[in-house]
Enzyme design. Structure first.
Site, PDB file in Angstrom:
ATOM      1  N   ASP A 769       1.662  -7.458 -26.250  1.00  0.00           N
ATOM      2  CA  ASP A 769       2.397  -8.638 -25.799  1.00  0.00           C
ATOM      3  C   ASP A 769       3.902  -8.437 -25.872  1.00  0.00           C
ATOM      4  O   ASP A 769       4.650  -9.051 -25.102  1.00  0.00           O
ATOM      5  CB  ASP A 769       2.014  -9.851 -26.658  1.00  0.00           C
ATOM      6  CG  ASP A 769       0.915 -10.688 -26.012  1.00  0.00           C
ATOM      7  OD1 ASP A 769       0.449 -10.311 -24.921  1.00  0.00           O
ATOM      8  OD2 ASP A 769       0.511 -11.700 -26.611  1.00  0.00           O
ATOM      9  N   HIS A 828      -3.406   2.936  25.463  1.00  0.00           N
ATOM     10  CA  HIS A 828      -3.436   3.830  24.313  1.00  0.00           C
ATOM     11  C   HIS A 828      -3.767   5.251  24.776  1.00  0.00           C
ATOM     12  O   HIS A 828      -3.140   6.234  24.347  1.00  0.00           O
ATOM     13  CB  HIS A 828      -4.475   3.368  23.295  1.00  0.00           C
ATOM     14  CG  HIS A 828      -4.024   2.244  22.432  1.00  0.00           C
ATOM     15  ND1 HIS A 828      -3.749   0.992  22.924  1.00  0.00           N
ATOM     16  CD2 HIS A 828      -3.805   2.182  21.077  1.00  0.00           C
ATOM     17  CE1 HIS A 828      -3.379   0.198  21.924  1.00  0.00           C
ATOM     18  NE2 HIS A 828      -3.401   0.898  20.805  1.00  0.00           N
TER      19      HIS A 828
END
Length: 840
Positions: A769, A828
């Site tokens: 912590d 494409h």
């Protein structure tokens, strides 16, 4: 009866499911999970037993659809309104009269939805609802025809769509609207708008057109038809928007009811909740208590009740006792009102609304199985005594201070423990995220539209600080700190920085996937980050470190730290010191949802960020969830958040005092903290020692009242082996996992789901912590299954690139062109072929 019923016959599409559930019951089979917010009918086959059917009804199914033989076994056991009889249309005449009164409806399976056939069959079932499931393609016309004879069509989900109606699928809104019949010259439908979360209270009378109904169904927002202006999207200009929970048709199919969750000032154009006047009774009390929870002045009685759980607990017990003693109608009403006031205060403090209570009552009312209903022993008079049952005695300041502070216990090896019960022990408290998002939405919208002006007003309101500007820019003042605190922060900063600097992804990954084709991936810091550090009465320099250090070492160009100011407008010196250490570029003096909104959208002074990090209360969490889903904000968040959690796995080598201390270190965060001890073959004697240590240590700590509540809700899980302990832990996915085991380091490889692991007796969760170096911003509420804790790469993003040479394209290009042609994307393919010298 609804215009149609939906049959879940395909993989669940969440968006389609959400739209359908607003307007129609949904039929599922027993293999599919009940959905709490949907009206669910469960369809059983011939193998279902009475116990199976009753269990589903107990769990919340609205109705059971059962075949003939099963229905016969349920006569007199299940109320008729909970049963629908499943029949082939050819067998309709074989139903005995006794069954006709034992069910509320019939689901007819038929090859076609021929109206004449259904009409002739329905004479056997006068007074019952008729649902028709046919092999025909559903159409708005067939829905209308069946509605005209009082029947509803069952439409499989595979034939429903949110797109326009086609030959294969019917649009959900078209299906709902099809049988509506207006008796007005203008074709509009009178529409009663009621408040879903205020007991169905009428908010007003409006009108709907077919177009407005369709938009309301598909968007989930209140959309109506103004006789002056046409289509009317409620709240579009005022901000008083509505979320539609469900739409119902009246018995004549010529009027509608919209049940909504109203936001903003209210439904009425006079800024009142309802066009029929202000709310009163329980709804008014609920509104008042919610307002008092946010704004009640210090020292007021309601503020005392919210701030002192012991006092509130004592008052509830006192008023319950006085209600039991009341003799006449006037006294009973008076004492009941007092009890309801204190009980509702308890609910509001826990985030529970009247709607939640009503939902619980409705769920309990659906249960077929009933408990004996006997009172618990402490509430019963002693044998032979004529005295009234004694309620537990109330203590003015602390609840039951002499009672042991201990946890609940479950044994995984208990043969009576069902899979459902085991799963229940893995669950966390229900987070009402939708309700909280509804509460923070007006705050977020206020800051988004009014910027600094709203931010300053809200900071004055919630943080009691009058500011001239919300933003502080460097150089920040040098705060006054004790040498001890300064050195502790410096050491923590050094450790956290060392560990997080090692996580920086600085090298470019390059892979030659084929000759002449090189693919790369490289990391770049997120440019602008907002770090939320909770504050107010708390001082959280640790969170500032855990968020600021990885942002610093990742190289973020702009670090904005947000934290609530103190009443004098200043920032806690510890957080200010950390802001200097991590090189924060600005400090936003604001907290709560308003701070998150300012970071997400930016204001006149507050820079907009790209990602928001940090823990916070439910208001902060809801605001983060709201802004991340708003395309106008274009902001992401670190992770969802919930109450703090710890799971400890301990065997006979553990130190009971250490284990107890680890449990309490999380239990002190709040009464909703999640604390679990998994006992891996721990002797009963050691479990008793651990519980004794929990009781002893808690009483010596300053937050004992909080721990008394959180420990009472916590759990000791007895597991037959270490392997079973890890299985339970991995299913639970705790925020913090602590291993008090022989050879603890060797067991780490068994961890699959956890936020952070603390290995061995000398690795308390407190180290992570504050200062060991790992990050304490971790996933809670079971999200450790799919989220990592905050780390340096949380502040980086990865970009890919590719470099294709002319020779490489000769080999790769034909592959790309072939796949592009396969998908029908000619441009494409052309982008490749033109480089290869080919024609289009």
């Amino acid at each position: 009866m609804p215009p149609f019923v939906a049959l879940l016959d395909a993989e669940r599409d969440d968006e389609l499911f959400s739209v359908v559930s607003r307007v129609a019951p949904i039929i599922i089979d027993p293999s599919q999970q009940l959905i709490p917010d949907a009206t669910s009918y469960v369809q059983f086959d011939q193998t279902a037993t009475a116990d199976d059917i009753i269990r589903y009804l107990d769990e919340g199914a609205h109705k059971a659809i059962v075949p003939l033989q099963a229905a016969k076994n349920l006569i007199g056991v299940v109320p008729p309104e909970r049963l629908i009889l499943l029949l082939d249309v050819s067998n309709a005449g074989a139903v005995p009269d006794s069954l006709s009164t034992a069910v509320s409806g019939v689901l007819l399976k038929t090859p076609s939805s021929d109206v004449d056939l259904i009409t002739s069959v329905s004479r056997f079932f006068v007074g019952l609802s008729i649902h028709v499931l046919s092999d025909d393609q559903p159409t708005p016309s067939s829905i209308t025809q069946l509605a005209a004879i009082g029947a509803s069509l069952v439409i499989p989900f595979s034939h429903l769509t949110l797109a326009p109606t086609s030959d294969q699928q019917v649009n959900v809104a078209d299906a709902f609207i099809a049988p509506l019949q207006s008796d007005r010259p203008d074709g509009l439908f009178p529409t009663v708008v009621s408040s879903y979360n205020e007991g169905g209270r009428s908010l007003g009378l409006v009108y709907s057109s077919r177009e407005s109904v369709a938009q309301a169904i598909l968007t989930g927002q209140g959309v109506y038809h103004s006789r002056k202006h046409g289509l009317w999207r409620k709240g579009e200009t005022s901000g008083a928007t509505q979320d539609v929970v469900y739409i119902r048709v009246d018995c004549d199919s010529d009027a509608l009811e919209f049940s909504v969750i109203q936001h903003g000032a209210g439904f009425c154009h006079l800024n009142r909740a309802s066009c029929f006047g202000e709310v009163d009774g329980l709804s008014a009390l609920e509104r008042t208590l919610k307002a008092r929870q946010q704004n009640a002045p210090e020292g007021s009685y309601t503020r005392r009740l919210f701030d002192d759980p012991a006092l509130l607990r004592a008052k509830i017990k006192e008023e319950a006792d006085e209600l039991c003693d009341a003799q006449n109608q006037e006294d009973v009403a008076f004492e009941a009102a007092d009890l309801i006031y204190f009980a509702l205060t308890r609910c509001i403090a826990a985030g529970v609304s009247i709607r939640d209570i009503e939902d619980s009552l409705n769920f309990k009312a659906k249960k077929i199985s009933r408990r004996p209903g006997n009172a618990k022993a402490p509430y019963l008079p002693s044998s032979g005594s004529s005295q009234k049952p004694a309620l537990p005695t109330q203590t003015p300041q602390k609840p039951d201070p002499d009672a042991p502070i201990r946890m609940r216990t479950v044994d995984l090896s208990d043969p009576k423990l069902t899979p459902e019960e085991r799963a229940a022990y893995l669950k966390r408290p229900v987070l009402k995220s939708d309700e909280m998002i509804a509460k923070v939405k007006p705050i977020v919208e206020n800051v988004r539209t009014r910027g600094d002006a709203a931010l300053l007003e809200l900071t004055a309101k919630f943080d009691k600080a009058q500011l001239d500007t919300p933003l502080l820019l460097p150089p920040f003042e040098s705060p006054s700190l004790s040498q001890e605190v300064r050195e502790a922060i410096d050491i923590a900063y050094s450790n956290i920085k060392k560990f997080h600097a090692a996580q920086v992804d600085g090298a470019t990954l390059e892979v030659e996937t084929m000759p002449g084709v090189v693919c790369s991936r490289f990391a770049r810091p997120i440019s602008r980050v907002g770090l939320y550090v909770p504050g107010g009465t708390a001082v959280l320099p640790s969170t500032a470190l855990m968020l600021g250090v990885p942002a610093q070492v990742a190289g973020c160009e702009q670090i904005v730290l947000a934290t609530p100011p103190r009443p004098d407008g200043s920032i806690s010196p510890e957080v200010l010191y950390v802001a200097n250490l991590v090189g924060a570029h600005a400090i936003l003096r604001a907290g709560g949802a308003q701070a998150v909104a300012a970071l997400a959208y930016g204001t006149e002074t507050v820079p907009k960020v790209d990602k928001v990090f940090g823990p916070g209360n439910q208001w902060v969490t809801a605001a983060k969830m709201l802004v991340q889903n708003d395309t106008d904000a274009l902001v992401s968040i670190d992770m969802p958040a919930g109450p703090s959690e710890v799971l400890v796995i301990a065997d006979e080598t553990c130190n009971p005092a250490f284990v107890a201390a680890d449990l309490l270190s999380q239990a002190e965060h709040g009464v909703d903290s999640q604390v679990v001890l998994v006992s891996s073959s721990l002797p009963d004697k050691m479990l008793v020692e651990i519980e004794a240590e929990v009781d002893k240590q808690a009483r010596a700590l300053p937050r004992v009242d909080i721990m008394r509540e959180s420990i009472r809700r916590s759990l000791v899980v007895k597991a037959p082996s270490v392997e079973e302990s890890f299985k339970f832990s991995n299913d639970y996915a705790p925020e913090h996992l602590i291993l008090h085991l022989r050879g603890a380091q060797g067991w780490v490889k068994h961890v699959k789901n956890a936020g952070s692991v603390f290995v061995g007796p000398y690795s308390p969760e407190s180290c992570g912590d504050y200062a060991s170096g790992t990050n304490h911003t971790l996933p809670t509420n079971g999200y450790a299954r799919q989220f990592s804790g905050v780390n340096t790469q949380s502040f980086q993003k990865h970009i890919t690139s590719q470099h294709v040479t002319a020779e490489g394209l000769q080999k790769l290009g034909p592959v790309v062109a072939t796949l592009a042609d396969c998908e029908g994307l000619g441009a494409h393919a052309n982008a490749v072929r033109i480089r290869l010298g080919s024609s289009i």
